[in-house]
Scaffold this active site. Structure first.
Site, PDB file in Angstrom:
ATOM      1  N   GLU C  56     -11.070   1.267  -8.361  1.00 43.14           N
ATOM      2  CA  GLU C  56     -12.061   0.517  -7.395  1.00 43.14           C
ATOM      3  C   GLU C  56     -12.150   0.762  -5.509  1.00 43.14           C
ATOM      4  O   GLU C  56     -13.143   0.332  -5.253  1.00 43.14           O
ATOM      5  CB  GLU C  56      -9.874   0.810  -6.007  1.00 43.14           C
ATOM      6  CG  GLU C  56      -8.808  -0.031  -6.881  1.00 43.14           C
ATOM      7  CD  GLU C  56      -8.272   0.286  -7.805  1.00 43.14           C
ATOM      8  OE1 GLU C  56      -8.850   2.025  -8.254  1.00 43.14           O
ATOM      9  OE2 GLU C  56      -7.234   0.022  -8.917  1.00 43.14           O
ATOM     10  N   HIS C 125       4.560  -1.845  -5.118  1.00 41.73           N
ATOM     11  CA  HIS C 125       3.697  -2.911  -5.421  1.00 41.73           C
ATOM     12  C   HIS C 125       3.672  -4.362  -4.168  1.00 41.73           C
ATOM     13  O   HIS C 125       3.557  -5.405  -4.356  1.00 41.73           O
ATOM     14  CB  HIS C 125       3.465  -3.862  -6.220  1.00 41.73           C
ATOM     15  CG  HIS C 125       2.906  -2.681  -7.309  1.00 41.73           C
ATOM     16  ND1 HIS C 125       3.848  -1.357  -7.912  1.00 41.73           N
ATOM     17  CD2 HIS C 125       1.580  -2.691  -8.071  1.00 41.73           C
ATOM     18  CE1 HIS C 125       3.006  -1.076  -8.832  1.00 41.73           C
ATOM     19  NE2 HIS C 125       2.298  -0.658  -8.914  1.00 41.73           N
TER      20      HIS C 125
END
Lengths: 340, 347, 326
Positions: C56, C125
């Site tokens: 990322e 999540h």
């Protein structure tokens, strides 16, 4: 290794396989019971069991969201694991964590991260603690499990550098199944693209890196044992690349509530149309492979092997039934455990 | 300086072929740049001490040779990404000294209108695309810039400067993997001064040289003595030529020395006095002048003139900066968001 | 011409349209089009559509570099939480570079991510973390709640010259709605009044917009007319639209899937307290997630989340009506 130990290893591999098949079948047999995302370890049983068979009292491990196999091998009650995956109050984590977030600290399994690579620095910290304790106690090691994709995370490199520098007693075990969800390693890894094993990444951190056939539990055991011995001696960490083939898709279908969940075909077929690759992997399935090996070596006979399989089936049937019967947690319990 | 670093210097020197001679004009131009950076930074140290420049200031005195040789070979359309120790890179890449100094003094006439300061020098028209204040934060930016150059079909290249401390950061490895995988025209230039902020390299990693850290990726890499202007020049020139032809990435590790503390005001209690004495003898400026006289491309008078010119330029720059007003609050507020392009709805 | 399509199709339509329109738009991310048969790859080629490693920090930092060098990258980050892995690049690089350069450079990047997947995805999540990006000067934050806005806000995000966090809601991806064909832009900083009413203003974001509309139906049966306002972008925020509604109704409820102190509801409430105090006839009410990590098990998950009944109850309280037993 004595025959009892070999049979123990085979038994754990069969138990993991039977458990994962129950999880998968739950989507068809009990629709709606499993929510969210599950990730199965079928295909990695030999790697998991070969690695965990090296553990000695006090050793610890951390893993990823693909985490059912570790506690099963460690002896955690499969009823509690299944109940957790079903979101029940008798679950291993009381229904708070679910499939991706199992933990059994009493057996040395300190937990997982649901985010790729983020458990690696945590396991490294566990190794730091072990190093301090090891000065006054029989030495322990930490097994840190992660996937091939995590080796492109900065956290992986930061952790390996520090562990190497401080000679932490950690064995980094990369279960390389060659897929990041649907992306093949050679599409995202410069080493894989160059046809190199991913264990070469250890070179960047002055530590040994070895690649082993993760479908062979004895090879994994030998490699991880050597790495664990090195760590136990205080000589520092090792990167072990264990090459496995995940036999199921990355996880179950991702969909909003109301859409039935299930496992689609493996990405090799679904995304790349490569049925040959998948079928070759099935032919190399580590569970029947090890069974055959033990029978050929006279460690097991067919009847005993069948008994083991039958016992695992009965155990997992009972786990499913227990989990189905377990009540849901009280809704108000949701705000417990936010703070210690 | 660590033993490991010294060993790397020896390795870099051993068996090195005599580099092709740098043309005299180029040699003098490099010396001029080094003098400009040296005089600029010595003046900065004084201005900082007398509180005319505020905040965190990091000087590159002792490491000017790398900035001069690397940036001196680049075009305006080549991009440079720098870090917190950026003055030398900026001047060598062509940023006007007056505007650079005004920026350090927080004036509206500065390169960045006084909003960035010492750690955030940008001169977009000359390809100085950004200096970031977080260690290694510029690495992925530079990889993206290199990808842009590849996508645009240009032969321009991207250079990213970073210190040895950045190599232990995860984003270094993420960037290296991607640059190698996508074969980006990116040249990593590590100025390895053996110190990550206040601690030596040996306290950060077991890996002897930065070049070894990228060894798993198999792209071209080299370690050179960063105080040897010719060595840096020649190696970088070779990589640059290949990068222009579409190859990459490359890593050039330059073993340098930080003559001053990590930042101005640093008490430097971690310094090894003996190493200090050794490195003073390796001043790239003194060495390059010496070599110029030995090789006959520099007279004593010329050398003095270069120093006088640089000093005068610094004083002119200071005069410019002093008369430039600080930015207004309205100017500052207006720059938070880019304005909507004509006819488009963002607001 | 508008036609009914799902939210997720609308998102992809905007991306495809903008990529056709502007060849500097580049799209990449984890698991983006690993197969060469992917329609985006076929349409735009491997240069502009890439699959990237799970890196990322590098993915987001590279997008910023691409933008500095003249492209308009859209980075697929899948889950908003994955941006947390790269907080320096999201917070401390992309939104600050233009400012610190004195306006010399610009960073037109879209960080595209999903959020709020409260469907049994447990604690890591399912977060609603958009508010932490609203306080970063230089970043814009768009939260589409309808298929049309999903399309129009993404197109606008791509054309914006600033870094934009564009957050789709995972529970909405299959919701259908009217979406204009072809080019379609929804301006930033322009709230949408989803329902008009005179008694109470409900400001809701993302998935809670639908919940607020359901609450408004419940309230209407009791004679309480709620006005539902969807800011659509939180940065910039259309505060005038909210204030003028509160001026009309005198009552304000804010619904937000985030936890209370990390919610957009909390800063919007502060703005109204400062700029619209005189309009308020009663204290405001926030209906947010409870302060807990989202639990896996369904009954606990439902318990911590806002829903139409909690929103309706809050509305009854602020207008002084008797609560209704659930």
């Amino acid at each position: 290794m004595d025959n009892d130990r070999l049979i123990w290893m085979y038994t754990q591999m069969v138990r993991i396989r039977e458990f994962e098949e129950r999880v998968k079948r739950t989507f068809d047999e009990h629709p709606g019971v499993i929510r969210g995302h599950t990730h199965l370890a079928d295909g990695a049983e030999a790697s998991i069991v070969g690695s965990l068979a090296t553990m000695q009292p006090g050793d610890q491990l951390m893993a990823t969201y693909r985490c059912h196999g570790y506690p099963i091998t460690l002896g955690t009650d499969t009823k509690a694991i299944m109940a957790e995956i079903y979101g029940r109050t008798d679950g291993l984590c009381g229904g708070y964590g679910g499939s991706m977030h199992l933990a059994d600290p009493g057996r040395g399994f300190l937990g997982t991260s649901g985010i790729v690579g983020q458990g690696i620095p945590q396991a490294t910290g566990v190794g730091y603690a072990a190093q301090i304790r090891n000065r006054t106690q029989p030495p322990t090691v930490v097994l840190c499990f992660f996937g091939d994709g995590a080796s492109k995370q900065g956290a992986f490199h930061e952790s390996l550098n520090l562990a190497s520098l401080w000679k932490l007693p950690v064995v980094y075990i990369m279960e390389n199944n060659n897929y990041n969800v649907a992306t093949r390693s050679e599409q995202e890894d410069a080493n894989a693209a160059a046809g190199e094993p991913l264990s070469v990444k250890a070179k960047a951190h002055s530590m040994p890196g070895v690649t082993v056939d993760g479908g062979d539990p004895l090879a994994v055991h030998a490699t991880v044992s050597e790495a664990a011995d090195r760590a136990r001696r205080g000589d520092g960490p090792t990167l072990v690349e264990s090459k496995v083939y995940r036999l199921s898709a990355h996880g179950n279908l991702i969909a909003p509530p109301g859409v039935p969940l299930h496992y689609e075909e493996h990405e090799a077929i679904r995304v790349f149309g490569n049925r040959d690759e998948y079928e070759a992997a099935l032919r190399g399935d580590p569970v029947p492979r090890f069974r055959m090996q033990l029978i050929e070596q006279g460690v097991l006979d067919v009847a005993r092997a069948d008994e083991i399989a039958q016992a695992a089936r009965e155990e997992m049937d009972a786990a499913v039934q227990f989990a189905l019967d377990s009540p849901f947690p009280a809704p108000e319990a949701a705000t417990n455990f936010v703070y210690a | 300086m660590t033993g490991a670093g010294s060993a790397a210097v020896r390795r870099a020197r051993a068996g090195k072929p005599r580099p092709p001679a740098i043309p005299p004009d180029t040699a003098v131009a490099l010396l001029r740049t080094i003098w400009r950076i040296r005089c600029f930074e010595e003046r900065i140290a004084q201005l900082h001490k007398s509180l005319q420049i505020q905040g965190l200031v990091h000087l590159s005195i002792g490491g000017e040779g790398v900035a001069a040789t690397v940036c001196g070979q680049l075009r305006d359309d080549d991009a440079v990404y720098s870090g917190h120790r950026a003055h030398g890179h900026a001047l060598a890449k062509g940023a006007p000294m007056a505007q650079t100094l005004a920026e350090l003094m927080g004036r509206s006439g500065g390169l960045c209108r006084g909003l960035g300061g010492s750690m955030h020098l940008v001169d977009a028209t000359r390809g100085l695309m950004g200096a970031t204040g977080v260690v290694g934060g510029n690495l992925p930016l530079a990889a993206g810039d290199a990808l842009a150059k590849r996508l645009a079909g240009s032969d321009a290249v991207t250079v990213v400067f970073f210190g040895d401390g950045a190599v232990q950061a995860g984003h270094f490895h993420e960037t290296v993997n991607l640059a190698a995988l996508w074969e980006l025209p990116l040249i990593f230039v590590c100025e390895n001064n053996g110190m990550a902020e206040f601690t030596s390299r040996a306290e950060h990693t077991t890996v002897a040289s930065v070049a070894d850290v990228v060894s798993p990726y198999g792209f071209a890499r080299a370690t050179v003595d960063g105080s040897d202007v010719a060595a840096v020049h020649d190696k970088f020139a070779a990589y640059l030529e290949q990068a222009r032809m579409g190859e990459g990435p490359f890593l050039l590790e330059c073993l340098t020395h930080r003559r001053r503390g990590h930042y101005e005001g640093d008490q430097q209690q971690y310094r090894d006095e003996q190493a200090e004495a050794q490195w003073s003898a390796k001043d790239p400026l003194a060495r390059w002048q010496e070599r110029g006289r030995a090789e006959g491309w520099l007279s004593a008078a010329q050398a003095q003139q270069l120093e006088r010119d640089a000093t005068a330029e610094v004083e002119q720059a200071l005069a410019y900066a002093r008369q430039s007003p600080p930015p207004t609050a309205a100017q500052a507020a207006a720059l938070v968001y880019a304005a909507a392009p004509d006819g488009a709805p963002p607001r | 011409m508008a036609r009914e399509i799902p939210y997720i199709v609308a998102v992809n339509e905007a991306l495809q349209f903008e990529m056709e329109r502007d060849e500097t738009v580049v799209f990449y991310g984890q698991d983006v089009a690993p197969s060469d048969e992917d329609p985006l790859v076929k349409a735009f080629g491997r240069d502009r559509v890439r699959v990237s490693p799970i890196s990322e920090t590098a993915e987001i930092g590279m997008a910023t570099g691409l933008a500095l060098a003249g492209f308009r990258p859209v980075v697929e980050l899948l889950m908003a939480e994955f941006m947390l892995v790269a907080m320096n690049q999201v917070v401390n690089e992309a939104p600050r570079l233009r400012y610190m350069s004195g306006g010399q450079v610009k960073v037109p990047v879209v960080f595209k991510a999903g959020y709020g997947f409260t469907a049994g995805w447990a604690g890591q999540h399912t977060g609603s973390i958009y508010n932490m990006f609203c306080g970063i000067p230089g970043l814009k934050v768009a939260l589409p709640s309808t298929p049309a806005d999903a399309k129009g806000l993404l197109a606008t995000a791509i054309r914006d010259d600033n870094p934009v966090c564009y957050f789709i809601h995972y529970l909405l991806v299959l919701e259908h709605g009217d979406v204009p064909e072809g080019e379609y832009l929804v301006p930033f900083g322009e709230a949408s009044v989803r329902r008009t009413g005179s008694d109470v203003t409900i400001v809701a974001t993302g998935w809670t917009v639908g919940k607020a509309l359901q609450a408004a139906e419940l309230l209407a049966q009791e004679g309480i007319e709620a006005e539902v306002i969807d800011p659509r972008t939180l940065q910039p925020l259309d505060l005038p639209a909210i204030l003028s509604s509160v001026e009309k109704t005198g009552h304000l409820v804010l619904a937000d899937q985030a936890t209370r102190h990390a919610s957009a509801a909390s800063f919007i409430a502060a703005e109204v307290a400062e700029h619209g105090f005189g309009y308020l006839k009663a204290p405001v009410k926030l209906v947010t997630a409870l302060d807990a990590t989202i639990p896996y098990s369904q009954p606990m998950e439902a318990y911590v989340l806002p829903d139409e009944h909690k929103i309706a109850d809050a509305a009854r309280q602020v207008v002084g009506a008797a609560p209704v037993a659930a």
